[in-house]
Design an enzyme around this catalytic site. Sequence first.
Site, PDB file in Angstrom:
ATOM      1  N   THR A 139      -9.662  -5.622   4.885  1.00  0.00           N
ATOM      2  CA  THR A 139      -9.337  -5.217   6.251  1.00  0.00           C
ATOM      3  C   THR A 139     -10.545  -5.397   7.160  1.00  0.00           C
ATOM      4  O   THR A 139     -11.694  -5.230   6.719  1.00  0.00           O
ATOM      5  CB  THR A 139      -8.864  -3.742   6.302  1.00  0.00           C
ATOM      6  OG1 THR A 139      -9.026  -3.247   7.630  1.00  0.00           O
ATOM      7  CG2 THR A 139      -9.644  -2.850   5.370  1.00  0.00           C
ATOM      8  N   SER A 174     -12.682   5.437   7.237  1.00  0.00           N
ATOM      9  CA  SER A 174     -11.777   6.322   6.495  1.00  0.00           C
ATOM     10  C   SER A 174     -11.984   6.026   5.014  1.00  0.00           C
ATOM     11  O   SER A 174     -12.566   4.988   4.653  1.00  0.00           O
ATOM     12  CB  SER A 174     -10.310   6.055   6.855  1.00  0.00           C
ATOM     13  OG  SER A 174      -9.861   4.860   6.225  1.00  0.00           O
ATOM     14  N   TYR A 176      -9.606   5.180   2.957  1.00  0.00           N
ATOM     15  CA  TYR A 176      -8.836   3.960   2.672  1.00  0.00           C
ATOM     16  C   TYR A 176      -9.703   2.730   2.946  1.00  0.00           C
ATOM     17  O   TYR A 176      -9.827   1.843   2.093  1.00  0.00           O
ATOM     18  CB  TYR A 176      -7.553   3.913   3.528  1.00  0.00           C
ATOM     19  CG  TYR A 176      -7.108   2.500   3.799  1.00  0.00           C
ATOM     20  CD1 TYR A 176      -6.665   1.679   2.756  1.00  0.00           C
ATOM     21  CD2 TYR A 176      -7.182   1.943   5.083  1.00  0.00           C
ATOM     22  CE1 TYR A 176      -6.297   0.354   2.997  1.00  0.00           C
ATOM     23  CE2 TYR A 176      -6.813   0.628   5.322  1.00  0.00           C
ATOM     24  CZ  TYR A 176      -6.378  -0.160   4.272  1.00  0.00           C
ATOM     25  OH  TYR A 176      -6.036  -1.466   4.499  1.00  0.00           O
ATOM     26  N   HIS A 177     -10.297   2.672   4.137  1.00  0.00           N
ATOM     27  CA  HIS A 177     -11.109   1.493   4.473  1.00  0.00           C
ATOM     28  C   HIS A 177     -12.306   1.370   3.522  1.00  0.00           C
ATOM     29  O   HIS A 177     -12.735   0.261   3.189  1.00  0.00           O
ATOM     30  CB  HIS A 177     -11.574   1.561   5.929  1.00  0.00           C
ATOM     31  CG  HIS A 177     -10.446   1.381   6.926  1.00  0.00           C
ATOM     32  ND1 HIS A 177      -9.847   2.435   7.563  1.00  0.00           N
ATOM     33  CD2 HIS A 177      -9.807   0.269   7.356  1.00  0.00           C
ATOM     34  CE1 HIS A 177      -8.879   1.974   8.369  1.00  0.00           C
ATOM     35  NE2 HIS A 177      -8.839   0.672   8.256  1.00  0.00           N
ATOM     36  N   LYS A 180     -11.592  -0.489   0.436  1.00  0.00           N
ATOM     37  CA  LYS A 180     -11.596  -1.949   0.636  1.00  0.00           C
ATOM     38  C   LYS A 180     -13.026  -2.486   0.547  1.00  0.00           C
ATOM     39  O   LYS A 180     -13.264  -3.589   0.042  1.00  0.00           O
ATOM     40  CB  LYS A 180     -10.997  -2.301   1.997  1.00  0.00           C
ATOM     41  CG  LYS A 180      -9.542  -1.924   2.151  1.00  0.00           C
ATOM     42  CD  LYS A 180      -8.658  -2.835   1.304  1.00  0.00           C
ATOM     43  CE  LYS A 180      -7.205  -2.720   1.667  1.00  0.00           C
ATOM     44  NZ  LYS A 180      -6.335  -3.497   0.795  1.00  0.00           N
TER      45      LYS A 180
HETATM   46  N1  LIG Z   1      -0.102  -4.115   7.385  1.00  0.00           N
HETATM   47  C1  LIG Z   1      -1.258  -4.262   7.993  1.00  0.00           C
HETATM   48  O1  LIG Z   1      -1.337  -4.235   9.213  1.00  0.00           O
HETATM   49  C2  LIG Z   1      -2.506  -4.501   7.164  1.00  0.00           C
HETATM   50  C3  LIG Z   1      -3.711  -4.761   7.844  1.00  0.00           C
HETATM   51  C4  LIG Z   1      -4.860  -5.004   7.088  1.00  0.00           C
HETATM   52  C5  LIG Z   1      -4.818  -4.976   5.709  1.00  0.00           C
HETATM   53  N2  LIG Z   1      -3.629  -4.701   5.084  1.00  0.00           N
HETATM   54  C6  LIG Z   1      -3.615  -4.691   3.609  1.00  0.00           C
HETATM   55  O2  LIG Z   1      -2.599  -5.565   3.155  1.00  0.00           O
HETATM   56  C7  LIG Z   1      -2.002  -5.047   1.964  1.00  0.00           C
HETATM   57  C8  LIG Z   1      -0.500  -4.926   2.169  1.00  0.00           C
HETATM   58  O3  LIG Z   1      -0.250  -4.060   3.272  1.00  0.00           O
HETATM   59  P1  LIG Z   1       1.201  -3.593   3.643  1.00  0.00           P
HETATM   60  O4  LIG Z   1       1.188  -3.198   5.066  1.00  0.00           O
HETATM   61  O5  LIG Z   1       2.175  -4.581   3.169  1.00  0.00           O
HETATM   62  O6  LIG Z   1       1.305  -2.258   2.765  1.00  0.00           O
HETATM   63  P2  LIG Z   1       2.582  -1.686   2.001  1.00  0.00           P
HETATM   64  O7  LIG Z   1       2.258  -0.296   1.596  1.00  0.00           O
HETATM   65  O8  LIG Z   1       3.798  -1.903   2.793  1.00  0.00           O
HETATM   66  O9  LIG Z   1       2.641  -2.629   0.717  1.00  0.00           O
HETATM   67  C9  LIG Z   1       1.884  -2.410  -0.429  1.00  0.00           C
HETATM   68  C10 LIG Z   1       2.839  -2.438  -1.620  1.00  0.00           C
HETATM   69  O10 LIG Z   1       2.074  -2.324  -2.804  1.00  0.00           O
HETATM   70  C11 LIG Z   1       2.750  -1.446  -3.677  1.00  0.00           C
HETATM   71  N3  LIG Z   1       1.761  -0.871  -4.584  1.00  0.00           N
HETATM   72  C12 LIG Z   1       0.721  -0.061  -4.276  1.00  0.00           C
HETATM   73  N4  LIG Z   1       0.048   0.267  -5.390  1.00  0.00           N
HETATM   74  C13 LIG Z   1       0.682  -0.335  -6.422  1.00  0.00           C
HETATM   75  C14 LIG Z   1       0.469  -0.352  -7.826  1.00  0.00           C
HETATM   76  N5  LIG Z   1      -0.493   0.372  -8.394  1.00  0.00           N
HETATM   77  N6  LIG Z   1       1.303  -1.115  -8.584  1.00  0.00           N
HETATM   78  C15 LIG Z   1       2.317  -1.837  -8.036  1.00  0.00           C
HETATM   79  N7  LIG Z   1       2.571  -1.832  -6.703  1.00  0.00           N
HETATM   80  C16 LIG Z   1       1.753  -1.089  -5.918  1.00  0.00           C
HETATM   81  C17 LIG Z   1       3.423  -0.415  -2.779  1.00  0.00           C
HETATM   82  O11 LIG Z   1       4.511   0.226  -3.402  1.00  0.00           O
HETATM   83  C18 LIG Z   1       3.840  -1.278  -1.586  1.00  0.00           C
HETATM   84  O12 LIG Z   1       5.150  -1.757  -1.738  1.00  0.00           O
HETATM   85  C19 LIG Z   1      -2.672  -3.722   1.671  1.00  0.00           C
HETATM   86  O13 LIG Z   1      -3.705  -3.909   0.751  1.00  0.00           O
HETATM   87  C20 LIG Z   1      -3.251  -3.346   3.028  1.00  0.00           C
HETATM   88  O14 LIG Z   1      -4.372  -2.521   2.876  1.00  0.00           O
HETATM   89  C21 LIG Z   1      -2.475  -4.468   5.778  1.00  0.00           C
END
Ligand SMILES: NC(=O)c1ccc[n+]([C@@H]2O[C@H](COP(=O)([O-])OP(=O)(O)OC[C@H]3O[C@@H](n4cnc5c(N)ncnc54)[C@H](O)[C@@H]3O)[C@@H](O)[C@H]2O)c1
Length: 378
Positions: A139, A174, A176-177, A180
């Site tokens: 991120t 945070s 969370y960040h 990462k």
């Molecule tokens: N959406 C955004 O705007 C954004 C921005 C920057 C970074 N990200 C990163 O991109 C990635 C995806 O984001 P997203 O918005 O799709 O999140 P999301 O929560 O919708 O998707 C993540 C998926 O991973 C699954 N998951 C988590 N831990 C797991 C595990 N141990 N085993 C199997 N499945 C698991 C969850 O059930 C979920 O379906 C994340 O790593 C997030 O930090 C997202």
Amino acid sequence: MGGDGYLGWPTAMSFAAKGHQVCVVDNYLRRQMAIETRSEALIPTPNLHDRAKIFESASGYKMEVKIGDCADYRFFSNLFKEFAPDAVVHYAEQPSAPYSMINFDAAHLTLNNNLNTTFNLIWAVKEFNPNCHIIKLGTMGEYGTPNIDIEEGWLEVEHKGRKHKFLYPRQAGSLYHTTKVLDTDLLWFYVRAYGIQVTDLMQGPVYGIATEEADIDDRLVPNFHYDDIFGTLINRFLVQAVAGIPLTVYGKGGQTRGYLNLKDTIRCVEIAMSNPPGKGQLRIFNQFTELFSVNEMADKVKRVGANLGLDVLVRSIENPRKEPENHYYNVVNSGLKDLGLNPNLLTDEVLEGMLRRVIMHKDRISTDKILPRVSWNK
Ligand SMILES: NC(=O)c1ccc[n+]([C@@H]2O[C@H](COP(=O)([O-])OP(=O)(O)OC[C@H]3O[C@@H](n4cnc5c(N)ncnc54)[C@H](O)[C@@H]3O)[C@@H](O)[C@H]2O)c1
């Protein structure tokens, strides 16, 4: 990894439609956390098996579905051996900053889950296919908001007449960040130690639910969360506009971030996959297309809402987050564009399309999920 998530599901459909052999894995952690925190998505979505079946009958493209925990090495390494992927897109993390700051249990889950999914992937690659390309979602929040330009992953430092290139300094806002940041360090260590190949994408907040494949059938819609814990800024503002609640600008509203369209996330991941960095490389891209401050985003939503007859008010509320509300922000993001990314920008039409989708589901908006329930600014 994380194929049931907001980004994972449309990415899986897109890759399957391009002729790749795709296996999606998810343990429904996100759906469970949404239920536990009363943060359900605005639009109901079928479970992953059903989504894949609907997609197959609507498009003819197949994907494999596995339900299981990527933080469990026995499960994950068996799946990795069996499917033998050439590349793994790793989305499987707990992705919410507010969630990670709720209490000890939420912090502990975030730390363990995020680090262990990354660690297990590294080990599976190292043990069973060192040529496999890891595409990891990081991120932009890893960098924080330093008072100097943010480079693309690395910084050349000159110190007492000598020079060295280091990972760009990271200072997240945070837990969370911070997970990462720790992921990036883990990946960098194993790249140096064992010569695996990794692309680490420093992504900004993503918006949009329209993609080529998702638009084939309403039931293929990506997840849309609008609550204070899992909703990103644009989703929250759109729902607030439709619900007639003043847009919740946190503090002064000068917080600036790099945003991108969901279609561009998919394209960036595809670009990364088609151009692997090569063994022994950690390649980092800053993955966003446009910068907006919170105030600029509120103005946009207000203007576009007015076109649809919505009377949108904007109100500053106490910031639940500990973060600078006015800051310098100048970020390099040329790497993905140099490899062919042609951005889909946040036009009024795009915002209007999203607002119309929200209006269709207006009856499902639950207004008690809108104001911040988690704070770490005290
Ligand atoms: N959406 C955004 O705007 C954004 C921005 C920057 C970074 N990200 C990163 O991109 C990635 C995806 O984001 P997203 O918005 O799709 O999140 P999301 O929560 O919708 O998707 C993540 C998926 O991973 C699954 N998951 C988590 N831990 C797991 C595990 N141990 N085993 C199997 N499945 C698991 C969850 O059930 C979920 O379906 C994340 O790593 C997030 O930090 C997202």
